[in-house]
Design a protein around this motif. Structure first.
Motif, mmCIF file in Angstrom:
data_model
loop_
_atom_site.group_PDB
_atom_site.id
_atom_site.type_symbol
_atom_site.label_atom_id
_atom_site.label_comp_id
_atom_site.label_asym_id
_atom_site.label_seq_id
_atom_site.Cartn_x
_atom_site.Cartn_y
_atom_site.Cartn_z
ATOM 1 N N ALA A 180 53.288 -31.623 -38.393
ATOM 2 C CA ALA A 180 54.388 -32.550 -38.837
ATOM 3 C C ALA A 180 54.716 -33.213 -37.324
ATOM 4 N N LYS A 181 54.684 -32.511 -36.203
ATOM 5 C CA LYS A 181 55.158 -33.038 -34.916
ATOM 6 C C LYS A 181 54.097 -33.982 -34.559
ATOM 7 N N LEU A 182 52.771 -33.845 -35.119
ATOM 8 C CA LEU A 182 51.647 -34.590 -34.552
ATOM 9 C C LEU A 182 51.486 -35.840 -35.489
ATOM 10 N N GLY A 183 52.390 -35.937 -36.283
ATOM 11 C CA GLY A 183 52.433 -37.088 -37.106
ATOM 12 C C GLY A 183 52.143 -37.280 -38.724
ATOM 13 N N ALA A 184 51.806 -35.977 -38.992
ATOM 14 C CA ALA A 184 51.168 -35.501 -40.341
ATOM 15 C C ALA A 184 52.341 -35.633 -41.511
ATOM 16 N N ASP A 185 51.893 -36.012 -42.588
ATOM 17 C CA ASP A 185 52.794 -36.075 -43.754
ATOM 18 C C ASP A 185 52.746 -34.735 -44.572
ATOM 19 N N ILE A 186 53.153 -33.665 -44.119
ATOM 20 C CA ILE A 186 52.805 -32.281 -44.815
ATOM 21 C C ILE A 186 53.341 -32.087 -45.994
ATOM 22 N N ASN A 187 54.192 -33.261 -46.672
ATOM 23 C CA ASN A 187 54.546 -33.152 -47.925
ATOM 24 C C ASN A 187 53.696 -34.124 -48.959
ATOM 25 N N ALA A 188 52.569 -34.535 -48.371
ATOM 26 C CA ALA A 188 51.755 -35.330 -49.084
ATOM 27 C C ALA A 188 51.234 -34.554 -50.307
ATOM 28 N N PRO A 189 50.736 -35.373 -51.570
ATOM 29 C CA PRO A 189 50.676 -34.552 -52.765
ATOM 30 C C PRO A 189 49.489 -33.540 -52.583
#
Length: 336
Positions: A180-189
């Protein structure tokens, strides 16, 4: 370690000179997915404190990430794609080693495929912005060679994720936080769906504890059988935390396992044996050639099942592992 004499000399005479050399003649690496994403990340400050207590602060979010294969696989499933990996990622057949998970090894650079192999010169040439690795010991990055770690640490900041003493759920969450801190959307489907599968499988595993099965965790080598404790490694700690009854051996000084000669493979009684199915360990058929092992009640009953140790710490991979484990333990029974 495949490093040219030029690389060693350059590293010794000054990092700036090496980076200049790499910028002129180093090999190229895969670029970030889009220039827009790169620009957005570059504009977002990055702050992260790793499990060594080391705080990393950068003016922009790092995009050129190099990772040990286990870390690379976890980050990949969370949507962060490293540009290079080190550690076991390619089998002799050329196929992906399961330890590298879903990482597309044709799209990343290889800095080394075995223990103590890390191409420092190529690493410098990639101009990395962050190195990520797991840790079994607090200040020791997994698969970063001791002989070259000082040079590697000077090239780019590094982040270590501790494994020892945590269960798989906790480690997956740590990698999710870093992603998440690296920019990922960890709530992606695709991630939330995998998390739902994982949690459902874990609940089924917890229900199986009611069967009261005694489970032994083993790894085989030509000369010894190693019985693992459930307390240290996240893979096994998860089973213990789920309520399963795991054999607790008398561990050696390292605290991870008890080595037994094959003649003493019957030291502990167990209804089920889960064996290390990594390529470096003996396979089941090879272990069955050891007479004492072959005579064990669990082996005779066919209640011996594989467990891939060092499964990448992502919901996707652990959902698969737990679903398989639930199926295996579901058909096992207590032995007389």
């Amino acid at each position: 370690m495949s490093v040219s004499r030029r690389g060693f000399v350059a590293a010794a005479t000054g990092l700036g000179a090496v980076l200049a050399l790499a910028a002129c003649g180093g090999q190229s690496a895969p670029a970030p997915a889009t220039q827009a994403a790169q620009a957005s990340a570059a504009a977002t400050p990055f702050s992260y404190t790793d499990d060594r207590g080391k705080k990393i602060e950068l003016p922009g979010t790092p995009g050129r990430i190099v990772a040990q294969v286990g870390s690379a696989a976890a980050l990949w499933d969370f949507g962060v794609k490293p540009i290079a990996v080190f550690g076991p990622h390619k089998l002799e057949s050329g196929e992906r080693d399961p330890q590298v998970g879903n990482v597309d090894i044709t799209q990343v650079k290889s800095l080394g495929n075995v223990w103590d192999e890390f191409n420092v010169e190529q690493y410098i040439g990639l101009q990395p912005e962050l190195l990520v690795s797991s840790m079994y010991l607090k200040d020791t990055l997994w698969y970063v060679p001791e002989k070259s770690k000082d040079t590697i640490e000077k090239v780019a900041p590094s982040a270590g994720v501790m494994l020892t003493g945590r269960n798989a759920t906790e480690v997956i969450a740590k990698y999710g936080d870093l992603a998440a801190k690296l920019g990922a959307d960890i709530n992606a489907p695709e991630i939330t769906q995998a998390k739902t599968r994982y949690e459902a499988a874990l609940q089924e595993l917890e229900k199986l504890s009611a069967k009261g099965l005694k489970i032994e965790l083993v790894s085989g080598s030509p000369d010894a059988m190693y019985v693992s404790t459930p307390e240290m490694v996240p893979d096994f700690k998860l089973l213990s935390d789920a309520g399963l009854d795991i054999v607790r051996p008398k561990v050696d000084a390292q605290g991870y396992f008890e080595p037994l000669s094959w003649e003493n493979a019957d030291k502990y009684e167990a209804d089920v044996i889960l064996f290390d199915s990594r390529t470096q360990a003996l396979g089941l058929e090879e272990m069955k050639k050891k007479p004492t092992f072959a005579k064990l009640p669990a082996v005779a009953k066919g209640q011996v099942y594989p467990m891939w140790v060092e499964t990448p710490y992502s919901y996707q991979k652990w959902a698969e592992l737990l679903e398989g484990l639930v199926a295996d333990l579901g058909k096992a029974s207590k032995l007389p």
